[in-house]
Write a protein that holds these residues in place. Structure first.
Motif, PDB file in Angstrom:
ATOM      1  N   UNK A 294      42.212  35.304  43.253  1.00 30.44           N
ATOM      2  CA  UNK A 294      41.894  36.686  42.894  1.00 30.44           C
ATOM      3  C   UNK A 294      43.167  37.522  42.772  1.00 30.44           C
ATOM      4  N   UNK A 295      44.105  37.317  43.693  1.00 33.62           N
ATOM      5  CA  UNK A 295      45.364  38.059  43.655  1.00 33.62           C
ATOM      6  C   UNK A 295      46.127  37.749  42.370  1.00 33.62           C
ATOM      7  N   UNK A 296      46.241  36.464  42.029  1.00 32.38           N
ATOM      8  CA  UNK A 296      46.948  36.093  40.805  1.00 32.38           C
ATOM      9  C   UNK A 296      46.204  36.608  39.575  1.00 32.38           C
ATOM     10  N   UNK A 297      44.888  36.582  39.616  1.00 35.02           N
ATOM     11  CA  UNK A 297      44.109  37.125  38.502  1.00 35.02           C
ATOM     12  C   UNK A 297      44.401  38.616  38.330  1.00 35.02           C
ATOM     13  N   UNK A 298      44.530  39.329  39.457  1.00 40.00           N
ATOM     14  CA  UNK A 298      44.860  40.746  39.384  1.00 40.00           C
ATOM     15  C   UNK A 298      46.204  40.989  38.734  1.00 40.00           C
ATOM     16  N   UNK A 299      47.208  40.184  39.087  1.00 44.49           N
ATOM     17  CA  UNK A 299      48.537  40.318  38.496  1.00 44.49           C
ATOM     18  C   UNK A 299      48.515  40.030  36.998  1.00 44.49           C
ATOM     19  N   UNK A 300      47.818  38.974  36.628  1.00 42.27           N
ATOM     20  CA  UNK A 300      47.780  38.578  35.217  1.00 42.27           C
ATOM     21  C   UNK A 300      47.037  39.612  34.385  1.00 42.27           C
ATOM     22  N   UNK A 301      45.910  40.091  34.906  1.00 34.80           N
ATOM     23  CA  UNK A 301      45.154  41.112  34.169  1.00 34.80           C
ATOM     24  C   UNK A 301      45.979  42.385  33.991  1.00 34.80           C
ATOM     25  N   UNK A 302      46.747  42.757  35.017  1.00 37.37           N
ATOM     26  CA  UNK A 302      47.603  43.942  34.894  1.00 37.37           C
ATOM     27  C   UNK A 302      48.631  43.741  33.798  1.00 37.37           C
ATOM     28  N   UNK A 303      49.227  42.560  33.749  1.00 35.81           N
ATOM     29  CA  UNK A 303      50.215  42.253  32.704  1.00 35.81           C
ATOM     30  C   UNK A 303      49.586  42.326  31.320  1.00 35.81           C
ATOM     31  N   UNK A 304      48.351  41.881  31.205  1.00 36.44           N
ATOM     32  CA  UNK A 304      47.665  41.861  29.906  1.00 36.44           C
ATOM     33  C   UNK A 304      47.056  43.217  29.549  1.00 36.44           C
ATOM     34  N   UNK A 305      47.156  44.188  30.468  1.00 30.22           N
ATOM     35  CA  UNK A 305      46.612  45.513  30.202  1.00 30.22           C
ATOM     36  C   UNK A 305      45.135  45.644  30.485  1.00 30.22           C
ATOM     37  N   UNK A 306      44.555  44.662  31.156  1.00 32.30           N
ATOM     38  CA  UNK A 306      43.133  44.708  31.512  1.00 32.30           C
ATOM     39  C   UNK A 306      43.028  45.372  32.895  1.00 32.30           C
ATOM     40  N   UNK A 307      43.207  46.681  32.927  1.00 31.03           N
ATOM     41  CA  UNK A 307      43.389  47.377  34.197  1.00 31.03           C
ATOM     42  C   UNK A 307      42.136  47.427  35.073  1.00 31.03           C
ATOM     43  N   UNK A 308      40.944  47.726  34.527  1.00 33.38           N
ATOM     44  CA  UNK A 308      39.767  47.702  35.408  1.00 33.38           C
ATOM     45  C   UNK A 308      39.532  46.332  36.028  1.00 33.38           C
ATOM     46  N   UNK A 309      39.765  45.280  35.240  1.00 35.32           N
ATOM     47  CA  UNK A 309      39.588  43.917  35.760  1.00 35.32           C
ATOM     48  C   UNK A 309      40.630  43.616  36.840  1.00 35.32           C
ATOM     49  N   UNK A 310      41.852  44.097  36.625  1.00 40.35           N
ATOM     50  CA  UNK A 310      42.897  43.904  37.621  1.00 40.35           C
ATOM     51  C   UNK A 310      42.536  44.608  38.924  1.00 40.35           C
ATOM     52  N   UNK A 311      42.111  45.863  38.815  1.00 41.02           N
ATOM     53  CA  UNK A 311      41.735  46.619  40.014  1.00 41.02           C
ATOM     54  C   UNK A 311      40.593  45.936  40.751  1.00 41.02           C
ATOM     55  N   UNK A 312      39.614  45.444  40.010  1.00 37.22           N
ATOM     56  CA  UNK A 312      38.473  44.775  40.637  1.00 37.22           C
ATOM     57  C   UNK A 312      38.917  43.525  41.384  1.00 37.22           C
ATOM     58  N   UNK A 313      39.882  42.800  40.836  1.00 35.69           N
ATOM     59  CA  UNK A 313      40.378  41.589  41.495  1.00 35.69           C
ATOM     60  C   UNK A 313      41.072  41.934  42.810  1.00 35.69           C
ATOM     61  N   UNK A 314      41.939  42.941  42.782  1.00 36.62           N
ATOM     62  CA  UNK A 314      42.635  43.337  44.007  1.00 36.62           C
ATOM     63  C   UNK A 314      41.668  43.895  45.053  1.00 36.62           C
ATOM     64  N   UNK A 315      40.704  44.690  44.602  1.00 33.41           N
ATOM     65  CA  UNK A 315      39.717  45.229  45.537  1.00 33.41           C
ATOM     66  C   UNK A 315      38.943  44.091  46.200  1.00 33.41           C
ATOM     67  N   UNK A 316      38.665  43.050  45.418  1.00 33.92           N
ATOM     68  CA  UNK A 316      37.921  41.921  45.968  1.00 33.92           C
ATOM     69  C   UNK A 316      38.759  41.154  46.991  1.00 33.92           C
ATOM     70  N   UNK A 317      40.063  41.004  46.724  1.00 35.62           N
ATOM     71  CA  UNK A 317      40.945  40.362  47.698  1.00 35.62           C
ATOM     72  C   UNK A 317      40.854  41.087  49.041  1.00 35.62           C
ATOM     73  N   UNK A 318      40.944  42.410  48.987  1.00 37.17           N
ATOM     74  CA  UNK A 318      40.938  43.203  50.214  1.00 37.17           C
ATOM     75  C   UNK A 318      39.579  43.174  50.888  1.00 37.17           C
ATOM     76  N   UNK A 319      38.525  43.011  50.100  1.00 33.02           N
ATOM     77  CA  UNK A 319      37.179  42.936  50.650  1.00 33.02           C
ATOM     78  C   UNK A 319      36.912  41.586  51.297  1.00 33.02           C
ATOM     79  N   UNK A 320      37.361  40.524  50.636  1.00 30.64           N
ATOM     80  CA  UNK A 320      37.115  39.166  51.140  1.00 30.64           C
ATOM     81  C   UNK A 320      37.903  38.901  52.408  1.00 30.64           C
TER      82      UNK A 320
END
Length: 212
Positions: free
Chosen positions: A86-112
């Protein structure tokens, strides 16, 4: 190599070769070994989640962000809610400009949270690293209050990690958020001392901004 001669199809031997190649920066070789390990593994083996994490990063390091995202998503289908993926997905999505998806990935890391995961996972991804990156994503989305909250959380999670204090300070100056600026100044003073060059520059910028 000797182990491979004796056990050429053993999944953990293949995994170790892939992991070693990965950390030596030989990413194409790493992907090859990791794919072979996965092909020889059975469902539920503990190293499988780490295979996908290393594979994702190796593909990303070769410059293929779309491919890396695909590997991460495939891995998450196999080991749902794996925090490292999830953390790596967040980084990659941020790089690709998929910001809501990136935020959701990081939020999920912190939740899990950490849970019972492979021991070599960087513990920072469960706290200040995810919080700092999430704050940066929210800044790019124009959501300063959420960015501020996560910068402050990162600062609380690791007082020695000053990147969040520096980044929040710059943004808070622009926002006229003097309270956040003062919190950042205090944190830098605590970490670097009263004679810190960083602190001196920040104090000058703070006074100039407050004085108009």
């Amino acid at each position: 190599a000797l182990d491979l001669q004796e056990r050429p199809e053993h999944p953990f031997v293949l995994f170790n070769l892939g992991m070693t190649a990965h950390y030596n920066g030989h990413h194409a070789e790493a992907v090859d070994w990791l794919q072979k390990s996965l092909a020889n593994s059975t469902e539920g083996e503990s190293h499988i989640r780490k295979i996908y994490a290393l594979w994702t990063v190796s593909v990303r390091e070769m410059g293929d962000y779309e491919g890396a995202l695909s590997v991460a998503q495939t891995g998450l289908a196999v080991v749902p809610d794996d925090p490292e993926l999830l953390f790596h997905q967040g980084m990659i999505c941020a790089h690709l400009g998929c910001l809501p998806e990136s935020a959701a990935s990081y939020e999920r890391v912190l939740s899990v949270g950490k849970g019972m995961y492979f021991g070599s996972v960087d513990s920072g991804i469960f706290s200040f690293k995810a919080q700092h990156n999430l704050a940066g994503v929210y800044l790019r989305m124009g959501e300063y209050p959420r960015a501020r909250e996560n910068f402050l959380r990162a600062m609380g999670s690791n007082p020695r990690h000053l990147d969040s204090a520096f980044d929040l300070f710059v943004t808070a100056l622009k926002q006229g958020d003097w309270s956040a600026c003062e919190t950042c100044l205090h944190r830098v003073a605590q970490a670097e001392g009263a004679h810190s060059a960083n602190l001196a520059k920040m104090q000058i910028d703070y006074r100039r901004s407050r004085d108009g």
